[in-house]
Design an enzyme around this catalytic site. Sequence first.
Site, PDB file in Angstrom:
ATOM      1  N   ALA A 108     -79.807 -51.799 -74.601  1.00 15.74           N
ATOM      2  CA  ALA A 108     -79.846 -53.228 -74.929  1.00 15.74           C
ATOM      3  C   ALA A 108     -79.380 -53.405 -76.369  1.00 15.74           C
ATOM      4  O   ALA A 108     -79.426 -52.462 -77.163  1.00 15.74           O
ATOM      5  CB  ALA A 108     -81.275 -53.734 -74.782  1.00 15.74           C
TER       6      ALA A 108
ATOM      7  N   GLY B  95     -81.282 -49.296 -71.765  1.00 15.67           N
ATOM      8  CA  GLY B  95     -80.694 -50.165 -70.746  1.00 15.67           C
ATOM      9  C   GLY B  95     -79.429 -49.570 -70.152  1.00 15.67           C
ATOM     10  O   GLY B  95     -79.028 -49.941 -69.039  1.00 15.67           O
TER      11      GLY B  95
ATOM     12  N   GLU C 299     -80.685 -47.363 -67.526  1.00 16.99           N
ATOM     13  CA  GLU C 299     -81.240 -48.246 -66.486  1.00 16.99           C
ATOM     14  C   GLU C 299     -80.116 -48.841 -65.636  1.00 16.99           C
ATOM     15  O   GLU C 299     -80.237 -48.957 -64.422  1.00 16.99           O
ATOM     16  CB  GLU C 299     -82.084 -49.348 -67.135  1.00 16.99           C
ATOM     17  CG  GLU C 299     -83.376 -48.782 -67.719  1.00 16.99           C
ATOM     18  CD  GLU C 299     -84.158 -49.787 -68.536  1.00 16.99           C
ATOM     19  OE1 GLU C 299     -83.587 -50.338 -69.495  1.00 16.99           O
ATOM     20  OE2 GLU C 299     -85.325 -50.029 -68.213  1.00 16.99           O
TER      21      GLU C 299
ATOM     22  N   GLU D 168     -86.550 -45.970 -75.713  1.00 20.92           N
ATOM     23  CA  GLU D 168     -87.251 -47.204 -76.094  1.00 20.92           C
ATOM     24  C   GLU D 168     -88.514 -46.925 -76.903  1.00 20.92           C
ATOM     25  O   GLU D 168     -88.867 -47.698 -77.805  1.00 20.92           O
ATOM     26  CB  GLU D 168     -87.615 -48.022 -74.845  1.00 20.92           C
ATOM     27  CG  GLU D 168     -86.447 -48.744 -74.189  1.00 20.92           C
ATOM     28  CD  GLU D 168     -85.681 -47.883 -73.200  1.00 20.92           C
ATOM     29  OE1 GLU D 168     -85.871 -46.637 -73.198  1.00 20.92           O
ATOM     30  OE2 GLU D 168     -84.892 -48.440 -72.419  1.00 20.92           O
TER      31      GLU D 168
HETATM   32  N1  3HC Z   1     -78.039 -52.282 -80.283  1.00 24.56           N
HETATM   33  C1  3HC Z   1     -77.438 -52.798 -81.368  1.00 24.56           C
HETATM   34  N2  3HC Z   1     -76.740 -52.059 -82.244  1.00 24.56           N
HETATM   35  C2  3HC Z   1     -76.666 -50.741 -82.017  1.00 24.56           C
HETATM   36  C3  3HC Z   1     -77.268 -50.134 -80.911  1.00 24.56           C
HETATM   37  C4  3HC Z   1     -77.976 -50.958 -80.009  1.00 24.56           C
HETATM   38  N3  3HC Z   1     -78.552 -50.466 -78.918  1.00 24.56           N
HETATM   39  N4  3HC Z   1     -77.033 -48.805 -80.958  1.00 24.56           N
HETATM   40  C5  3HC Z   1     -76.289 -48.605 -82.047  1.00 24.56           C
HETATM   41  N5  3HC Z   1     -76.064 -49.763 -82.692  1.00 24.56           N
HETATM   42  C6  3HC Z   1     -75.270 -49.985 -83.888  1.00 24.56           C
HETATM   43  C7  3HC Z   1     -75.859 -49.294 -85.102  1.00 24.56           C
HETATM   44  O1  3HC Z   1     -76.801 -50.122 -85.745  1.00 24.56           O
HETATM   45  C8  3HC Z   1     -74.625 -49.047 -85.948  1.00 24.56           C
HETATM   46  O2  3HC Z   1     -74.308 -50.251 -86.578  1.00 24.56           O
HETATM   47  P1  3HC Z   1     -73.667 -50.252 -88.051  1.00 24.56           P
HETATM   48  O3  3HC Z   1     -72.408 -49.481 -87.935  1.00 24.56           O
HETATM   49  O4  3HC Z   1     -73.514 -51.698 -88.357  1.00 24.56           O
HETATM   50  O5  3HC Z   1     -74.682 -49.566 -88.931  1.00 24.56           O
HETATM   51  C9  3HC Z   1     -73.530 -48.788 -84.907  1.00 24.56           C
HETATM   52  O6  3HC Z   1     -74.025 -49.343 -83.687  1.00 24.56           O
HETATM   53  C10 3HC Z   1     -73.235 -47.322 -84.667  1.00 24.56           C
HETATM   54  O7  3HC Z   1     -74.456 -46.661 -84.402  1.00 24.56           O
HETATM   55  P2  3HC Z   1     -74.781 -45.228 -85.023  1.00 24.56           P
HETATM   56  O8  3HC Z   1     -74.373 -45.187 -86.449  1.00 24.56           O
HETATM   57  O9  3HC Z   1     -76.180 -44.931 -84.689  1.00 24.56           O
HETATM   58  O10 3HC Z   1     -73.760 -44.330 -84.176  1.00 24.56           O
HETATM   59  P3  3HC Z   1     -73.940 -42.838 -83.686  1.00 24.56           P
HETATM   60  O11 3HC Z   1     -72.665 -42.481 -83.034  1.00 24.56           O
HETATM   61  O12 3HC Z   1     -74.480 -41.985 -84.790  1.00 24.56           O
HETATM   62  O13 3HC Z   1     -75.082 -42.882 -82.572  1.00 24.56           O
HETATM   63  C11 3HC Z   1     -76.190 -43.705 -80.612  1.00 24.56           C
HETATM   64  C12 3HC Z   1     -74.847 -43.534 -81.373  1.00 24.56           C
HETATM   65  C13 3HC Z   1     -76.729 -42.332 -80.198  1.00 24.56           C
HETATM   66  C14 3HC Z   1     -75.917 -44.531 -79.412  1.00 24.56           C
HETATM   67  C15 3HC Z   1     -77.216 -44.374 -81.563  1.00 24.56           C
HETATM   68  O14 3HC Z   1     -76.616 -45.528 -82.122  1.00 24.56           O
HETATM   69  C16 3HC Z   1     -78.483 -44.819 -80.886  1.00 24.56           C
HETATM   70  O15 3HC Z   1     -79.363 -44.015 -80.675  1.00 24.56           O
HETATM   71  N6  3HC Z   1     -78.592 -46.124 -80.565  1.00 24.56           N
HETATM   72  C17 3HC Z   1     -79.786 -46.706 -80.051  1.00 24.56           C
HETATM   73  C18 3HC Z   1     -80.004 -46.348 -78.625  1.00 24.56           C
HETATM   74  C19 3HC Z   1     -81.253 -47.022 -78.102  1.00 24.56           C
HETATM   75  O16 3HC Z   1     -82.298 -47.010 -78.707  1.00 24.56           O
HETATM   76  N7  3HC Z   1     -81.138 -47.631 -76.939  1.00 24.56           N
HETATM   77  C20 3HC Z   1     -82.222 -48.329 -76.333  1.00 24.56           C
HETATM   78  C21 3HC Z   1     -82.207 -49.758 -76.759  1.00 24.56           C
HETATM   79  S1  3HC Z   1     -83.605 -50.623 -76.169  1.00 24.56           S
HETATM   80  C22 3HC Z   1     -83.240 -50.930 -74.553  1.00 24.56           C
HETATM   81  O17 3HC Z   1     -82.229 -50.538 -74.074  1.00 24.56           O
HETATM   82  C23 3HC Z   1     -84.242 -51.735 -73.827  1.00 24.56           C
HETATM   83  C24 3HC Z   1     -83.967 -51.740 -72.379  1.00 24.56           C
HETATM   84  O18 3HC Z   1     -84.955 -50.998 -71.738  1.00 24.56           O
HETATM   85  C25 3HC Z   1     -83.963 -53.130 -71.814  1.00 24.56           C
END
Ligand code: 3HC
Length: 711
Positions: free
Chosen positions: A65, A109, A112, A132
């Site tokens: 998400a 997500g 998912e 999450e």
């Molecule tokens: N939402 C919004 N922005 C995100 C994002 C997300 N899910 N994931 C990454 N970004 C953004 C980062 O903030 C960063 O922004 P910036 O360049 O402005 O600082 C940019 O994308 C690049 O991210 P990284 O620097 O972290 O890139 P990497 O290549 O090092 O890592 C990744 C990639 C492994 C995908 C890492 O970004 C990550 O772990 N992201 C989060 C994943 C996550 O937590 N997903 C679950 C979200 S909650 C969810 O899905 C709820 C669902 O159940 C409904």
Amino acid sequence: MSDQELVAYSTHDDIAVLTVNNPPVNALSPGVPEGIRDGVSKAAADDAIRAVVLIGGGRTFIAGADIKEFGKITSGQKKPDIGFNEILNEVECCAKPVVCAIHGTALGGGLETAMACHYRVAVPDAMVGQPEVKLGIIPGAGGTQRLPRLCGVAKAAEICASGRMVSAKEALDSGIVDKLIEGDLLEGAIAFAREQAATGEPPRRTRDIADRFGNEAEYKMFLQGVRQECAKRVRGMQAPLRNVDAVELAPQLPFMEGLEAEAKIFQECLFSDESKAMIHVFFGQRAVSKVPGIGKETPRLDIKQAAIIGAGTMGGGIAMNYANAGIPVMLKETDQERLDKGVAVIRKNYESSVKKGKLTEEKLEKRMALITPTTTYDGFENADIIVEAVFENMALKKEVFGEIDAIAKPQAILASNTSTLDIDEIAGATKRPESVIGHHFFSPANIMPLIEIVRGKATSDTVIATSMDLAKGLRKTGVLVGNGFGFVGNRMFEQYQRQAQFLLEEGATIEQVDKVLYDWGMAMGPLAVCDLAGIDVGIRVHQENLDHIPEGYRTALVGQKLFDMGRYGQKTGAGWYQYEGRKAIPDPEINALIVKMATEAGIEQREISNQEILERCLYSMVNEGAKLLAEGIALRSVDIDIIYIMGYGFPAFRGGPMKAADLVGLKEVYDRICHYNDQYGQWWKPAPLLKQLAESDATFTQYDYQQAKQA
Ligand code: 3HC
Ligand code: NAI
């Protein structure tokens, strides 16, 4: 950008391909789920199409998400979006096979979405996961209900509660993924989709799989273990437990009811302080690398050869970081005996990684070969960076910097690992203060993920930019701080330690103080930390910096006494505690000594509440943090939070000291600080910035935002 562009629709003969294009990580921002739904409906309605492939454009599949949207929901700017579950249900109910093709990461997500597809194929280096929990929430789009249907309740609970990344191979072995594709992913996925369509069978819906949950008695026992482990590992944190609760419901409830139950827990978690704190940390970890005034255009230096001076506790660990990153490093000591000792410690550390299966013998030897031990400066003229890690003594550091100034090449970065001393004074020992910077690693330097990068008044932008990039290259988080006693981390930590020791003198026991902070989530209590870091280290720092203590201010009594008794902590088998190996055993003699010394000094003994312990230890840090912000030594409050989480064992689910204060409310924090100021004066003078924010009902996070806007 239109929704169609966010999810592009194309056809490959009888297969529809939906490509998600939402760089950088294909997050499920508004428009992406709708684009997937529209693409699937279009394919379903087209008689020429027999199956659908969903794939990510760019470097990854969907990383989850859009986390930015969560803040909008909890702040009331946006209504919670419940449409995503409906969209995934529509995808799952498509009569034609939908195959998800995973490269990069399918997270949150993203996984998912993948699980709502009928089949999943992945490239061998793909990773999947439900991270999450690291945002203080649970999966909110069926993850806790579909994952156990694929890989069993036990594994799903462990994956959701830990938030860890699962390799494609593990995902295949555990039923999350159906096939690994060695060659071109899209081609492989299309071929796989065709095979599924050719069977003529209705597509397999994850919601209908009921034979993989596992044996109830066995998984219940396993879940109990996961719960106990979570309660121990992240004390006070709720999200891991809520993840286990939600997964456990999967075999108990019909699928749609399970989804409803999951949604309810998701909402509760999303609005919790824990989640606000962890989302702050997620963005904070990325924000700290952005330094105002330093951009992509700032020139960087190439770091191909490093050199370290001092092969003690820190120098050895720092050398390992360079070797681990493949950068050759010279390591200098005063004499052969100390050098051999330092190198032996490095080898022992690597051997321990080999024993744990984290490193191969071959890699160990390769890394050792990158480290060149020496007792002279020969070869230092080739170093692109020289890091000084000698004793914490200004005269010695100046002498060393004078020496390296004479031999280092003109562009070389001259870094000091000092933990408290004035970088400008050190730089003054050279003719090139613009090349001098602090690289403050944390002990053990080969493990701790933080470097405070200390900017002197003359440090050049190039040296700063190179240092920030280098930190990343060494797999650390670099946080830029200003120069001044203790920089950010140790200056605040001194206040924390001081209050912990004052509390002992006023009637709390060592065990009580440590337990309160430990139970609150700190990795260790303050006194146990002293014993680990070395009471001698703290005392020497104190002696070296006596001038920053205002005249007549109260100082702690007992630390010096322990030092005089030779009780340096774990290394001498006794400090605030006695030690059997690394096991701390309370020492009644020391508690009695504290009472005696305090009574002699006229300090009244009383019963002290746990709340007072917590407040005095934490709020003293927050107050100092506010001063650091106002002085510009810390760039943003979130920088302080990241320093504390990465360097001081501060619990991420509390968000760091400044965010924790925001969550309590700055007015409340300010009032309590005023209360302690009335009671004790001296160290409790409220920081003007804290007063100002409290009186205007603002937060440190808002202050960061305002500062960024003005910059
Ligand atoms: N939402 C919004 N922005 C995100 C994002 C997300 N899910 N994931 C990454 N970004 C953004 C980062 O903030 C960063 O922004 P910036 O360049 O402005 O600082 C940019 O994308 C690049 O991210 P990284 O620097 O972290 O890139 P990497 O290549 O090092 O890592 C990744 C990639 C492994 C995908 C890492 O970004 C990550 O772990 N992201 C989060 C994943 C996550 O937590 N997903 C679950 C979200 S909650 C969810 O899905 C709820 C669902 O159940 C409904
Ligand atoms: P240490 O005492 O373990 O090691 C210092 C080493 O420097 C000794 O082995 C000594 O022989 C060597 N040395 C002294 N003069 C030298 C010279 N002229 N040339 C080559 N080697 C020389 O000390 P430690 O703990 O490694 O500390 C080093 C620096 O790191 C200090 O500035 C300290 O404040 C800082 N630091 C220490 C941390 C800790 O937890 N120990 C944490 C973060 C920073």
